[in-house]
Structure formats: structure tokens, C-alpha cells
Design a protein around this motif. Structure first.
Motif, short mmCIF file in Angstrom:
data_model
loop_
_atom_site.label_atom_id
_atom_site.label_comp_id
_atom_site.label_asym_id
_atom_site.label_seq_id
_atom_site.Cartn_x
_atom_site.Cartn_y
_atom_site.Cartn_z
N VAL A 250 2.19 -2.79 2.79
CA VAL A 250 2.28 -1.58 1.96
C VAL A 250 1.35 -1.77 0.76
O VAL A 250 1.76 -2.27 -0.29
CB VAL A 250 3.73 -1.32 1.50
CG1 VAL A 250 3.80 -0.04 0.67
CG2 VAL A 250 4.67 -1.23 2.70
N PRO A 251 0.08 -1.40 0.91
CA PRO A 251 -0.87 -1.52 -0.21
C PRO A 251 -0.89 -0.23 -1.03
O PRO A 251 -0.21 0.75 -0.70
CB PRO A 251 -2.20 -1.72 0.51
CG PRO A 251 -2.06 -0.87 1.74
CD PRO A 251 -0.59 -0.94 2.14
N THR A 252 -1.70 -0.24 -2.09
CA THR A 252 -1.94 0.97 -2.86
C THR A 252 -3.43 1.30 -2.78
O THR A 252 -4.21 0.56 -2.18
CB THR A 252 -1.53 0.80 -4.33
OG1 THR A 252 -2.44 -0.12 -4.96
CG2 THR A 252 -0.12 0.25 -4.44
N VAL A 253 -3.82 2.40 -3.43
CA VAL A 253 -5.21 2.84 -3.33
C VAL A 253 -6.18 1.91 -4.03
O VAL A 253 -7.40 2.03 -3.85
CB VAL A 253 -5.35 4.28 -3.91
CG1 VAL A 253 -4.60 5.28 -3.05
CG2 VAL A 253 -4.86 4.33 -5.35
N THR A 254 -5.68 0.97 -4.82
CA THR A 254 -6.57 0.02 -5.50
C THR A 254 -6.80 -1.25 -4.68
O THR A 254 -7.59 -2.11 -5.08
CB THR A 254 -6.00 -0.37 -6.87
OG1 THR A 254 -4.72 -0.95 -6.71
CG2 THR A 254 -5.89 0.86 -7.77
N ASP A 255 -6.12 -1.40 -3.55
CA ASP A 255 -6.31 -2.56 -2.69
C ASP A 255 -7.39 -2.25 -1.66
O ASP A 255 -7.20 -1.43 -0.77
CB ASP A 255 -5.00 -2.90 -1.95
CG ASP A 255 -3.90 -3.34 -2.91
OD1 ASP A 255 -4.16 -4.20 -3.74
OD2 ASP A 255 -2.78 -2.80 -2.80
N ARG A 256 -8.54 -2.92 -1.79
CA ARG A 256 -9.64 -2.70 -0.85
C ARG A 256 -9.44 -3.55 0.39
O ARG A 256 -9.35 -4.78 0.31
CB ARG A 256 -10.98 -3.06 -1.50
CG ARG A 256 -11.22 -2.43 -2.85
CD ARG A 256 -11.32 -0.93 -2.80
NE ARG A 256 -12.36 -0.45 -1.92
CZ ARG A 256 -12.68 0.83 -1.79
NH1 ARG A 256 -12.01 1.75 -2.45
NH2 ARG A 256 -13.64 1.19 -0.96
N ILE A 257 -9.34 -2.91 1.54
CA ILE A 257 -9.09 -3.62 2.79
C ILE A 257 -10.23 -3.28 3.74
O ILE A 257 -10.27 -2.21 4.36
CB ILE A 257 -7.72 -3.21 3.39
CG1 ILE A 257 -6.60 -3.50 2.38
CG2 ILE A 257 -7.48 -3.93 4.70
CD1 ILE A 257 -5.24 -3.03 2.82
N ASP A 258 -11.18 -4.22 3.87
CA ASP A 258 -12.36 -3.96 4.69
C ASP A 258 -12.18 -4.50 6.11
O ASP A 258 -11.15 -5.09 6.46
CB ASP A 258 -13.61 -4.55 4.03
CG ASP A 258 -13.50 -6.06 3.80
OD1 ASP A 258 -12.94 -6.76 4.65
OD2 ASP A 258 -14.01 -6.53 2.76
N GLY A 259 -13.21 -4.29 6.92
CA GLY A 259 -13.12 -4.66 8.32
C GLY A 259 -12.93 -6.15 8.54
O GLY A 259 -12.17 -6.57 9.43
N ALA B 80 0.86 0.88 5.64
CA ALA B 80 1.47 2.09 5.07
C ALA B 80 1.02 2.20 3.62
O ALA B 80 1.63 1.64 2.72
CB ALA B 80 2.98 2.04 5.18
N SER B 81 -0.08 2.91 3.39
CA SER B 81 -0.69 2.95 2.07
C SER B 81 0.06 3.88 1.12
O SER B 81 0.40 5.00 1.48
CB SER B 81 -2.15 3.39 2.17
OG SER B 81 -2.78 3.35 0.91
N PHE B 82 0.28 3.38 -0.09
CA PHE B 82 0.93 4.15 -1.14
C PHE B 82 -0.15 4.96 -1.87
O PHE B 82 -0.84 4.46 -2.73
CB PHE B 82 1.65 3.21 -2.12
CG PHE B 82 2.40 3.90 -3.21
CD1 PHE B 82 3.73 4.25 -3.06
CD2 PHE B 82 1.78 4.18 -4.42
CE1 PHE B 82 4.42 4.88 -4.08
CE2 PHE B 82 2.45 4.82 -5.44
CZ PHE B 82 3.78 5.18 -5.28
N GLY B 83 -0.33 6.22 -1.49
CA GLY B 83 -1.36 7.07 -2.09
C GLY B 83 -1.90 8.05 -1.08
O GLY B 83 -1.68 7.93 0.13
N ALA B 84 -2.62 9.04 -1.58
CA ALA B 84 -3.11 10.11 -0.71
C ALA B 84 -4.38 9.72 0.04
O ALA B 84 -4.60 10.16 1.16
CB ALA B 84 -3.36 11.37 -1.54
#
Length: 236
Positions: A58-67, A81-85
Motif C-alpha cells: 500500500v504505497p502513496t503517490v510519493t513512492d516511486r515504483i519503477d520497472g 493498492a496505491s493511496f491516491g488518485a
């Protein structure tokens, strides 16, 4: 097609940031959850380690998750399950290849963001921020007929760049303040939406900028929209 993943027992969930206590309490009841009570920002290595240990991140929009991070996650994780739009902080294509579901929360902040935009639309012309600063600095001289004059927004043209959910919510609020609403969007909205909001479509962004007294921007941050408002257009 590979068989679906099956979980035994409670899903292992790792949450990257501190959430509301009521949310964290409920998650603790439902899942084998690791929370972040200190709310420290996880490093890239910490995020990779989390994805290697959990079924759900459960990350948020500030967590950069690359390939590369998704590839290093292993086969256990099945849901981000990202917390944010937004989802632009997650490599969706890499998640798809890894058969990891990605979810977000579209619409949940629409009204709040529109409220904030409308507050800023009022704050600038009415000089509210300047007035508050004057009070706090002890420099308020008392009322005067020409002191701290602002501008009424009724009758001004509001240009809306991006007429999605948030843009429409701003238009709904702006109409009540007597603003004339003109918008630019990739696709024109249905006539019924335009009539409901009292909005006029402007297909040329340059013309919208040149004619508007106030501009509010509600388009996503993507490579295509980067520097959409460059120096030339700001000059308009």
C-alpha cells in the motif's frame, strides 16, 4: 495462462506511510499488516524489500515504483493498492508483465481539490493572503477606502485547462461566484455537461490563455503535458 495466486491465511500487507488511526486499526484486524507509525519515507531499497515480503503493498503517490523495482519484487506480491488518485508513480506496464494488479482511488479527492482551487481563485484577486500577512505582522492601519483594494471576480473569465472530474467540480463552484467559464480539454464534453456548468468549449489553448482573466489547471502531469504552459504561452 498461469494459475491464479492463492493465499493461505491473512494476506501480508505492508503500508508505506502513516494513515489515519481508524484505517490502520481496521487493517490490523483484517490483515497481517506492517504499518509505518513514524511516517518516515521509505528508501528505494526499503520499498524493494517490502515488495519481496508482502502479498499487498500500500504505497502513496510519493513512492516511486519503477520497472526494475517490480522485477526485483519476486513472485509473492499480487497487488499494489496505491493511496491516491494518480498512477504515474508506478510502472503499470511492468506490473502488468509481472501479473501484479494496481489499484488507485479515483475521485476521492475531487471535491477537496476543487475547494482548494476555488479558495486560491478567491485569494489572489481579493488579496486575502496579503491581508492576513499584514495583520500578523502588526501592520494593519485600520480600514481605509483605498487600502488593500482587490478585484471582484464576478464577470471575469475563468479558463479551465483540463475539464475532467476536478475541472467540472471547479466550474460548478465558479459559476456560483458569477465567473464566465471557458475550458480547453483533449475532448469536448457533452452538450448536457456544458449546459449544466454554463461552460463554453475553446478548442485553441492559446486563445483560452489570451482571453482568460484567471486560469486553473487540472490536467495530469505526463510527458505530453510537461511545459504545456511554457514561457510563450504564459506571455499570452
Amino acid at each position: 495462462r498461469e494459475p491464479s495466486r492463492r493465499l493461505v491465511g491473512k494476506p501480508r500487507v505492508i503500508v508505506t506511510r502513516h494513515l489515519l488511526p481508524s484505517v490502520e486499526t481496521r487493517m490490523s484486524e483484517l490483515y497481517d499488516v506492517t504499518l509505518n507509525p513514524s511516517d518516515h519515507i521509505l528508501s528505494r531499497d526499503e520499498l524493494i524489500a517490502a515488495m519481496q515480503q508482502c502479498d499487498v503493498l500500500v504505497p502513496t503517490v510519493t513512492d516511486r515504483i519503477d520497472g526494475a523495482m517490480i522485477e526485483a519484487a519476486g513472485d509473492r506480491i499480487g497487488l499494489i493498492a496505491s493511496f491516491g488518485a494518480g498512477t504515474d508513480h508506478i510502472d503499470i506496464a511492468a506490473a502488468w508483465r509481472k501479473r501484479i494488479i494496481v489499484t488507485n482511488t479515483p475521485g476521492v479527492f475531487t471535491e477537496d481539490t476543487a475547494d482548494t482551487a476555488m479558495a486560491l481563485i478567491l485569494t489572489g484577486p481579493r488579496r486575502f493572503a496579503e491581508g492576513i500577512a499584514t495583520l500578523r505582522q502588526g501592520e494593519w492601519p485600520g480600514w481605509g477606502p483605498s487600502f488593500m483594494l482587490g478585484h471582484r471576480i464576478g464577470g471575469k473569465q475563468l479558463g479551465i485547462l483540463g475539464m475532467g472530474r476536478i475541472g467540472q467540480a471547479v466550474a460548478h463552484r465558479a459559476r456560483a461566484f458569477g465567473l464566465d467559464i471557458v475550458y480547453h480539454n483533449r475532448h469536448r464534453q457533452p452538450e448536457a455537461v456544458e449546459n449544466m456548468l454554463g461552460a463554453r468549449y475553446e478548442p485553441e489553448l492559446d486563445r483560452l490563455l489570451a482571453e482568460s482573466d484567471i486560469l486553473t489547471v487540472h490536467c495530469p502531469a505526463t510527458p505530453e503535458t510537461r511545459h504545456l504552459l511554457d514561457a510563450r504561452r504564459i506571455g499570452l
